[in-house]
Design a protein around this motif. Structure first.
Motif, PDB file in Angstrom:
ATOM      1  N   GLU A 201       4.595  -5.957  12.457  1.00  0.00           N
ATOM      2  CA  GLU A 201       4.556  -4.559  11.608  1.00  0.00           C
ATOM      3  C   GLU A 201       3.966  -4.378  10.531  1.00  0.00           C
ATOM      4  OE1 GLU A 201       8.691  -3.363  11.570  1.00  0.00           O
ATOM      5  OE2 GLU A 201       8.544  -2.774  13.680  1.00  0.00           O
ATOM      6  N   VAL A 202       4.058  -5.586   9.483  1.00  0.00           N
ATOM      7  CA  VAL A 202       3.452  -5.648   8.210  1.00  0.00           C
ATOM      8  C   VAL A 202       1.936  -5.788   8.330  1.00  0.00           C
ATOM      9  CG1 VAL A 202       3.204  -6.986   6.324  1.00  0.00           C
ATOM     10  CG2 VAL A 202       5.540  -6.673   7.278  1.00  0.00           C
ATOM     11  N   VAL A 203       1.537  -6.868   9.417  1.00  0.00           N
ATOM     12  CA  VAL A 203       0.091  -6.999   9.448  1.00  0.00           C
ATOM     13  C   VAL A 203      -0.718  -5.990   9.953  1.00  0.00           C
ATOM     14  CG1 VAL A 203      -1.506  -8.384  10.690  1.00  0.00           C
ATOM     15  CG2 VAL A 203       0.365  -9.506   9.767  1.00  0.00           C
ATOM     16  N   ALA A 204       0.069  -5.080  11.061  1.00  0.00           N
ATOM     17  CA  ALA A 204      -0.661  -3.745  11.668  1.00  0.00           C
ATOM     18  C   ALA A 204      -0.802  -2.730  10.602  1.00  0.00           C
ATOM     19  CB  ALA A 204       0.391  -3.509  12.635  1.00  0.00           C
ATOM     20  N   GLU A 205       0.171  -2.594   9.738  1.00  0.00           N
ATOM     21  CA  GLU A 205       0.023  -1.728   8.827  1.00  0.00           C
ATOM     22  C   GLU A 205      -1.149  -2.007   7.720  1.00  0.00           C
ATOM     23  OE1 GLU A 205       0.815   1.705   6.926  1.00  0.00           O
ATOM     24  OE2 GLU A 205       1.630   1.109   8.641  1.00  0.00           O
ATOM     25  N   ILE A 206      -1.120  -3.227   7.218  1.00  0.00           N
ATOM     26  CA  ILE A 206      -2.082  -3.738   6.368  1.00  0.00           C
ATOM     27  C   ILE A 206      -3.619  -3.666   7.015  1.00  0.00           C
ATOM     28  CG2 ILE A 206      -3.140  -5.656   5.292  1.00  0.00           C
ATOM     29  CD1 ILE A 206      -0.341  -6.756   4.786  1.00  0.00           C
ATOM     30  N   SER A 208      -4.420  -1.242   9.391  1.00  0.00           N
ATOM     31  CA  SER A 208      -4.696  -0.038   9.483  1.00  0.00           C
ATOM     32  C   SER A 208      -5.222   0.525   8.101  1.00  0.00           C
ATOM     33  CB  SER A 208      -3.213   0.821   9.797  1.00  0.00           C
ATOM     34  OG  SER A 208      -3.292   2.292   9.845  1.00  0.00           O
ATOM     35  N   THR A 209      -4.417   0.182   6.880  1.00  0.00           N
ATOM     36  CA  THR A 209      -4.916   0.561   5.579  1.00  0.00           C
ATOM     37  C   THR A 209      -6.361   0.127   5.481  1.00  0.00           C
ATOM     38  OG1 THR A 209      -2.540   0.575   5.095  1.00  0.00           O
ATOM     39  CG2 THR A 209      -4.252   0.556   3.166  1.00  0.00           C
ATOM     40  N   LEU A 210      -6.629  -1.183   5.652  1.00  0.00           N
ATOM     41  CA  LEU A 210      -7.980  -1.797   5.357  1.00  0.00           C
ATOM     42  C   LEU A 210      -8.831  -0.895   6.204  1.00  0.00           C
ATOM     43  CD1 LEU A 210      -7.102  -5.658   5.681  1.00  0.00           C
ATOM     44  CD2 LEU A 210      -7.616  -4.273   3.691  1.00  0.00           C
ATOM     45  N   ARG A 211      -8.384  -0.446   7.365  1.00  0.00           N
ATOM     46  CA  ARG A 211      -9.581   0.332   8.191  1.00  0.00           C
ATOM     47  C   ARG A 211      -9.947   1.619   7.707  1.00  0.00           C
ATOM     48  NH1 ARG A 211      -8.525   4.162  11.924  1.00  0.00           N
ATOM     49  NH2 ARG A 211      -6.354   3.583  12.256  1.00  0.00           N
ATOM     50  N   GLY A 212      -8.726   2.217   6.693  1.00  0.00           N
ATOM     51  CA  GLY A 212      -9.035   3.476   6.326  1.00  0.00           C
ATOM     52  C   GLY A 212      -9.777   3.313   5.064  1.00  0.00           C
ATOM     53  N   LYS A 213      -9.586   2.326   4.480  1.00  0.00           N
ATOM     54  CA  LYS A 213     -10.571   1.826   3.336  1.00  0.00           C
ATOM     55  C   LYS A 213     -12.018   1.116   3.543  1.00  0.00           C
ATOM     56  CE  LYS A 213      -6.517   0.931   0.125  1.00  0.00           C
ATOM     57  NZ  LYS A 213      -6.829   2.182  -0.858  1.00  0.00           N
ATOM     58  N   GLY A 281     -12.047  -7.038  -5.268  1.00  0.00           N
ATOM     59  CA  GLY A 281     -11.587  -6.257  -4.069  1.00  0.00           C
ATOM     60  C   GLY A 281     -10.534  -7.270  -3.419  1.00  0.00           C
ATOM     61  N   PHE A 282     -10.517  -8.417  -3.566  1.00  0.00           N
ATOM     62  CA  PHE A 282      -9.261  -9.294  -3.113  1.00  0.00           C
ATOM     63  C   PHE A 282      -8.259  -9.191  -3.874  1.00  0.00           C
ATOM     64  CE2 PHE A 282      -7.866 -14.065  -2.617  1.00  0.00           C
ATOM     65  CZ  PHE A 282      -7.464 -13.652  -1.367  1.00  0.00           C
ATOM     66  N   GLN A 283      -8.071  -9.216  -4.983  1.00  0.00           N
ATOM     67  CA  GLN A 283      -6.962  -8.982  -5.670  1.00  0.00           C
ATOM     68  C   GLN A 283      -6.275  -7.716  -5.568  1.00  0.00           C
ATOM     69  OE1 GLN A 283      -5.601 -11.458  -7.588  1.00  0.00           O
ATOM     70  NE2 GLN A 283      -7.290 -12.382  -7.163  1.00  0.00           N
ATOM     71  N   ALA A 284      -7.233  -6.655  -5.141  1.00  0.00           N
ATOM     72  CA  ALA A 284      -6.678  -5.244  -4.575  1.00  0.00           C
ATOM     73  C   ALA A 284      -6.026  -5.277  -3.422  1.00  0.00           C
ATOM     74  CB  ALA A 284      -7.694  -4.331  -4.700  1.00  0.00           C
ATOM     75  N   VAL A 285      -6.533  -5.964  -2.626  1.00  0.00           N
ATOM     76  CA  VAL A 285      -5.922  -6.343  -1.302  1.00  0.00           C
ATOM     77  C   VAL A 285      -4.558  -7.179  -1.342  1.00  0.00           C
ATOM     78  CG1 VAL A 285      -6.254  -7.369   1.104  1.00  0.00           C
ATOM     79  CG2 VAL A 285      -8.009  -6.023   0.052  1.00  0.00           C
ATOM     80  N   LEU A 287      -2.670  -7.130  -3.744  1.00  0.00           N
ATOM     81  CA  LEU A 287      -1.577  -6.075  -4.163  1.00  0.00           C
ATOM     82  C   LEU A 287      -1.125  -5.183  -3.240  1.00  0.00           C
ATOM     83  CD1 LEU A 287      -2.854  -5.244  -7.870  1.00  0.00           C
ATOM     84  CD2 LEU A 287      -0.964  -6.514  -7.319  1.00  0.00           C
ATOM     85  N   LEU A 288      -2.018  -4.795  -2.552  1.00  0.00           N
ATOM     86  CA  LEU A 288      -1.707  -3.882  -1.004  1.00  0.00           C
ATOM     87  C   LEU A 288      -0.797  -4.539  -0.276  1.00  0.00           C
ATOM     88  CD1 LEU A 288      -2.421  -1.428   0.594  1.00  0.00           C
ATOM     89  CD2 LEU A 288      -4.303  -2.662   1.494  1.00  0.00           C
ATOM     90  N   CYS A 289      -1.053  -5.869   0.100  1.00  0.00           N
ATOM     91  CA  CYS A 289      -0.282  -6.396   0.882  1.00  0.00           C
ATOM     92  C   CYS A 289       1.130  -6.513   0.431  1.00  0.00           C
ATOM     93  CB  CYS A 289      -1.042  -7.737   1.072  1.00  0.00           C
ATOM     94  SG  CYS A 289      -2.501  -7.850   2.361  1.00  0.00           S
ATOM     95  N   SER A 290       1.416  -6.926  -0.693  1.00  0.00           N
ATOM     96  CA  SER A 290       2.556  -7.434  -1.481  1.00  0.00           C
ATOM     97  C   SER A 290       3.349  -5.863  -1.221  1.00  0.00           C
ATOM     98  CB  SER A 290       2.624  -7.815  -2.841  1.00  0.00           C
ATOM     99  OG  SER A 290       1.852  -8.926  -3.061  1.00  0.00           O
ATOM    100  N   SER A 291       2.716  -4.872  -1.574  1.00  0.00           N
ATOM    101  CA  SER A 291       3.301  -3.426  -1.272  1.00  0.00           C
ATOM    102  C   SER A 291       3.731  -3.009  -0.299  1.00  0.00           C
ATOM    103  CB  SER A 291       2.398  -2.280  -2.090  1.00  0.00           C
ATOM    104  OG  SER A 291       2.874  -1.189  -1.996  1.00  0.00           O
TER     105      SER A 291
END
Length: 298
Positions: A201-206, A208-213, A281-285, A287-291
Motif C-alpha cells: 500500500e505504501v509503495v503503490a501510493e508512492i 501513484s504520486t511519482l506518476r502525478g509528478k 529531486g532525490f531529497q524531495a522524493v 521526504l515524500l516517501c517518509s510522509s
C-alpha cells in the motif's frame, strides 16, 4: 526450444562480471530485442479468451493467476480467464531463465496504472514462488497503454542488492523500513517489511504520486516480495531514453561482441548516472516517501 516460441536459448548466453567495485553483470546476446514487449494494439477479450496483438500464437499465454477461496494455492483447469488475474505470457526474447510477462487484468480490461491491487497480484507471485533467485520488475512509462510486470530467475543477486544502504524511515511496531542505497550511480530507495499488505500500500501510493509528478521510476522486487527497490530516473534532452529495471539493478545486455568485450565499469557508471534523478529531486522524493509511510503506519 519449447514449441518454437523463443528466439534463442538464453541459457547458452555468455555472461561475465565486469571488473570493478560494483561487480556489474554483462550478457552477450545477439538475438535479444525489445520488439516483443507487450503493446495493446488490437488486443481484445472475446468470450473470456484473450487475443493479444503481439502474440503469434495463443500458446504464448501460459496460464493466469488469481485469488481463490482456498487458503492454499491450487491448480484449476478453466477455459475462461478469471477476473482480477495476472496473465502469464511467454517472452520470446528472454533476458534470463524463466523470463515471462505478467499482465494485470480485471473485468475485461487491462490496467493502465500501477495501483495497490495490481502490485498485490505481483507480490503474491513472488511470495508463492519461494525461490531466492526469482526477481520481478516493473518499468513505468507515461506512454504505455497498459501496465505489465516482468519476471525471471537470476543465478546471483543483482549488483544493487549488495550495496550498503542508509535508513531514513523506520516504524518498528509495524516492521517498515525505507533506506537509500549508498554509493550507487542511480538514485535508489529500498523498502523492506515483513508486513506484506502495509508495504504494498505504501509503495503503490508512492508510485501513484511519482506518476502525478511526472517522475520516471522502475521497481525491482526480490527476497520473496519482502524487499522492493525503487529506481528514480529523469528524462531530459540529453537522456531521451530510459533504462530497464534490470539495467538499473546492474545487469546489462550487449548485442555486439566488441561492446561486450569492451564493457567497463566506468562506462556503465556514466550510463546509470546520466539517467538518474538529481540530488535535489532525490531529497524531495525521500521526504515524500517518509510522509506517505507515516500516514499508513500512524
Amino acid at each position: 526450444m519449447w514449441k518454437g516460441l523463443f528466439r534463442y536459448d538464453v541459457t547458452t548466453s555468455e555472461i561475465k562480471v565486469i571488473d570493478g567495485r560494483r561487480k556489474f553483470i554483462a550478457q552477450f546476446n545477439e538475438g535479444w530485442g525489445t520488439d516483443c514487449i507487450p503493446k495493446l494494439g488490437k488486443s481484445k477479450i472475446s468470450q473470456g479468451l484473450f487475443e493479444f496483438s503481439w502474440m503469434d500464437r495463443q500458446e504464448e499465454l501460459l496460464f493466469s493467476v488469481a485469488r481463490g477461496e482456498q487458503s492454499n494455492p491450487e491448480l484449476v483447469l478453466a477455459a475462461d480467464v478469471p477476473d482480477s488475474a495476472l496473465l502469464i505470457t511467454v517472452n520470446a526474447s528472454p533476458v534470463e531463465y524463466g523470463h515471462v510477462f505478467l499482465i494485470p487484468y480485471c473485468s475485461n480490461i487491462l490496467y493502465q496504472f500501477l495501483d495497490a491491487k495490481s502490485l498485490e497480484l505481483a507480490l503474491c507471485i513472488a511470495v508463492e514462488v519461494k525461490n531466492y533467485s526469482f526477481r520481478l520488475f516493473y518499468d513505468y512509462s507515461p506512454s504505455a497503454s497498459h501496465i505489465y510486470f516482468q519476471a525471471c530467475y537470476f543465478q546471483i543477486p543483482l549488483p544493487v542488492e549488495f550495496m550498503p544502504s542508509d535508513t531514513f524511515f523506520v516504524d518498528g511496531q509495524k516492521g517498515m523500513r525505507i533506506s537509500s542505497v549508498a554509493d550507487y550511480p542511480i538514485k535508489t530507495l529500498v523498502f523492506e517489511s515483513n508486513h506484506f499488505k502495509l508495504m504494498l500500500e505504501v509503495v503503490a501510493e508512492i508510485c501513484s504520486t511519482l506518476r502525478g509528478k511526472l517522475i520516471l521510476y522502475n521497481l525491482l522486487i526480490s527476497d520473496h516480495g519482502r524487499k522492493i527497490f525503487l529506481f528514480l530516473q529523469q528524462q531530459t534532452s540529453k537522456t531521451s531514453c530510459t533504462l530497464s529495471a534490470w539495467e538499473c539493478g546492474g545487469y546489462f545486455l550487449f548485442k555486439s561482441r566488441s561492446a561486450f568485450d569492451q564493457a567497463a565499469e566506468m562506462t556503465l557508471l556514466k550510463q546509470l548516472s546520466t539517467v538518474s534523478i538529481d540530488e535535489e529531486g532525490f531529497q524531495a522524493v525521500k521526504l515524500l516517501c517518509s510522509s506517505i509511510a507515516s500516514q499508513f503506519t500512524s
